[in-house]
Scaffold this motif. Structure first.
Motif, mmCIF file in Angstrom:
data_model
loop_
_atom_site.group_PDB
_atom_site.id
_atom_site.type_symbol
_atom_site.label_atom_id
_atom_site.label_comp_id
_atom_site.label_asym_id
_atom_site.label_seq_id
_atom_site.Cartn_x
_atom_site.Cartn_y
_atom_site.Cartn_z
ATOM 1 N N UNK A 140 0.839 -1.205 0.000
ATOM 2 C CA UNK A 140 0.000 0.000 0.000
ATOM 3 C C UNK A 140 0.870 1.250 0.000
ATOM 4 N N UNK A 141 1.955 1.237 0.774
ATOM 5 C CA UNK A 141 2.859 2.383 0.821
ATOM 6 C C UNK A 141 3.495 2.665 -0.531
ATOM 7 N N UNK A 142 3.921 1.603 -1.211
ATOM 8 C CA UNK A 142 4.517 1.773 -2.543
ATOM 9 C C UNK A 142 3.505 2.350 -3.517
ATOM 10 N N UNK A 143 2.290 1.787 -3.519
ATOM 11 C CA UNK A 143 1.267 2.298 -4.434
ATOM 12 C C UNK A 143 0.951 3.756 -4.134
ATOM 13 N N UNK A 144 0.941 4.117 -2.854
ATOM 14 C CA UNK A 144 0.713 5.514 -2.486
ATOM 15 C C UNK A 144 1.792 6.430 -3.038
ATOM 16 N N UNK A 145 3.060 6.014 -2.928
ATOM 17 C CA UNK A 145 4.167 6.840 -3.437
ATOM 18 C C UNK A 145 4.141 6.902 -4.969
ATOM 19 N N UNK A 146 3.818 5.782 -5.617
ATOM 20 C CA UNK A 146 3.727 5.781 -7.082
ATOM 21 C C UNK A 146 2.604 6.693 -7.561
ATOM 22 N N UNK A 147 1.454 6.600 -6.911
ATOM 23 C CA UNK A 147 0.325 7.449 -7.311
ATOM 24 C C UNK A 147 0.653 8.923 -7.098
ATOM 25 N N UNK A 148 1.338 9.231 -6.006
ATOM 26 C CA UNK A 148 1.724 10.617 -5.748
ATOM 27 C C UNK A 148 2.669 11.115 -6.849
ATOM 28 N N UNK A 149 3.610 10.270 -7.257
ATOM 29 C CA UNK A 149 4.548 10.668 -8.314
ATOM 30 C C UNK A 149 3.817 10.940 -9.621
ATOM 31 N N UNK A 150 2.777 10.156 -9.908
ATOM 32 C CA UNK A 150 2.026 10.325 -11.144
ATOM 33 C C UNK A 150 0.873 11.321 -11.013
ATOM 34 N N UNK A 169 0.745 -7.109 0.775
ATOM 35 C CA UNK A 169 1.573 -8.235 1.213
ATOM 36 C C UNK A 169 2.456 -7.905 2.415
ATOM 37 N N UNK A 170 2.710 -6.635 2.669
ATOM 38 C CA UNK A 170 3.589 -6.248 3.778
ATOM 39 C C UNK A 170 2.850 -6.150 5.104
ATOM 40 N N UNK A 171 1.683 -5.514 5.119
ATOM 41 C CA UNK A 171 0.988 -5.249 6.378
ATOM 42 C C UNK A 171 -0.229 -6.145 6.607
ATOM 43 N N UNK A 172 -0.727 -6.780 5.554
ATOM 44 C CA UNK A 172 -1.953 -7.556 5.675
ATOM 45 C C UNK A 172 -3.204 -6.702 5.540
ATOM 46 N N UNK A 173 -3.037 -5.407 5.272
ATOM 47 C CA UNK A 173 -4.171 -4.507 5.049
ATOM 48 C C UNK A 173 -4.988 -5.036 3.879
ATOM 49 N N UNK A 174 -6.310 -5.065 4.065
ATOM 50 C CA UNK A 174 -7.216 -5.516 3.004
ATOM 51 C C UNK A 174 -8.087 -4.355 2.555
ATOM 52 N N UNK A 175 -8.173 -4.154 1.236
ATOM 53 C CA UNK A 175 -8.949 -3.066 0.638
ATOM 54 C C UNK A 175 -9.964 -3.679 -0.311
ATOM 55 N N UNK A 176 -11.238 -3.486 -0.004
ATOM 56 C CA UNK A 176 -12.308 -3.976 -0.869
ATOM 57 C C UNK A 176 -12.960 -2.775 -1.547
ATOM 58 N N UNK A 177 -13.052 -2.834 -2.865
ATOM 59 C CA UNK A 177 -13.694 -1.767 -3.622
ATOM 60 C C UNK A 177 -15.183 -2.078 -3.670
ATOM 61 N N UNK A 178 -15.928 -1.567 -2.680
ATOM 62 C CA UNK A 178 -17.363 -1.831 -2.551
ATOM 63 C C UNK A 178 -18.134 -1.163 -3.685
ATOM 64 N N UNK A 179 -17.837 0.101 -3.924
ATOM 65 C CA UNK A 179 -18.471 0.849 -5.000
ATOM 66 C C UNK A 179 -17.368 1.586 -5.747
ATOM 67 N N UNK A 180 -16.790 0.934 -6.762
ATOM 68 C CA UNK A 180 -15.677 1.564 -7.475
ATOM 69 C C UNK A 180 -16.126 2.773 -8.269
ATOM 70 N N UNK A 181 -15.207 3.698 -8.528
ATOM 71 C CA UNK A 181 -15.562 4.839 -9.354
ATOM 72 C C UNK A 181 -15.954 4.361 -10.752
ATOM 73 N N UNK A 182 -16.801 5.114 -11.374
ATOM 74 C CA UNK A 182 -17.239 4.759 -12.719
ATOM 75 C C UNK A 182 -17.458 6.011 -13.537
ATOM 76 N N UNK A 183 -17.725 5.840 -14.815
ATOM 77 C CA UNK A 183 -17.957 6.993 -15.687
ATOM 78 C C UNK A 183 -19.071 7.891 -15.141
ATOM 79 N N UNK A 184 -18.782 9.167 -15.035
ATOM 80 C CA UNK A 184 -19.759 10.143 -14.574
ATOM 81 C C UNK A 184 -19.913 10.212 -13.070
ATOM 82 N N UNK A 185 -19.149 9.395 -12.327
ATOM 83 C CA UNK A 185 -19.228 9.390 -10.862
ATOM 84 C C UNK A 185 -17.927 9.937 -10.273
ATOM 85 N N UNK A 186 -18.045 10.774 -9.254
ATOM 86 C CA UNK A 186 -16.847 11.348 -8.629
ATOM 87 C C UNK A 186 -16.476 10.642 -7.342
ATOM 88 N N UNK A 187 -17.362 9.782 -6.818
ATOM 89 C CA UNK A 187 -17.101 9.153 -5.533
ATOM 90 C C UNK A 187 -16.932 7.654 -5.636
#
Length: 192
Positions: free
Chosen positions: A55-65, A95-113
């Motif tokens: 999660x930390x790596x993805x956060x840093x990559x997203x920040x860079x982009x 894989x590092x912390x065991x944090x689990x992220x479930x995308x319950x309602x993923x963003x979609x076209x025309x949606x901001x949340x």
């Protein structure tokens, strides 16, 4: 990677997306390594699908982009339908912390949340150096356990039923106390 050692389709799409993003920027691996503080070797393995990002790596990559993590995950997930049953909700585990992220309602076209369910195991902590997209509106509702959430240097101690609302511009950190159950929460994210 999955236990049967066959490639996970989500991980395969994530690797391809990370390679494409770097190519679009015209950055060498060294440039991205400097911007993210992730080693060149690790970045190369991530882009080839030989390693799983934390999660930390993805956060840093997203920040860079300059993109929110939700954008990255939406890009690699299957296109969602209007009704998203539990079996269709993408589940990702750090894989590092065991944090689990479930995308319950993923963003979609025309949606901001979007709506995410997070589960942080006891004793786990995730730090994000900065918001990938300044001004993201967050509404975090803690369902179970305890959660320490630091937003831009201000620490908050949440208990079951507490809701913390904020706009994220800088650093944040999520921590679950070592004693007690996992912290399980719902997080609504609304892009500015």
């Amino acid at each position: 990677m999955r236990e049967d050692s066959s490639p996970d389709p989500l991980e395969t799409r994530l690797a391809a997306c990370l390679a494409r993003l770097r190519a679009e920027q015209g950055w060498a691996l060294e440039t991205l390594a400097e911007r993210t503080r992730i080693s060149r070797a690790t970045l190369s393995r991530l882009e080839r699908g030989e390693a799983s990002a934390t999660a930390g790596m993805l956060g840093r990559l997203c920040a860079a982009y300059g993109r929110p993590l939700s954008w990255l995950m939406r890009t690699v997930e299957e296109a969602p339908a209007a009704l998203v049953p539990p079996a269709a909700q993408t589940l990702w585990t750090d894989p590092e912390t065991g944090f689990r992220r479930r995308s319950v309602s993923p963003p979609g076209p025309g949606l901001r949340g979007e709506l995410l369910e997070g589960r942080l195991p006891p004793g786990a902590c995730i730090d994000y150096a900065r918001s990938p997209l300044p001004g993201l509106e967050h509404h975090l509702w803690l369902l179970e356990g305890r959660l320490g959430l630091t937003v831009e240097g201000v620490a908050h101690a949440l208990g079951p039923g507490d809701c913390l609302r904020y706009r994220l511009h800088g650093a944040s950190a999520f921590a679950c106390p070592a004693e007690g159950p996992a912290a399980r929460y719902l997080l609504a994210i609304i892009q500015p």
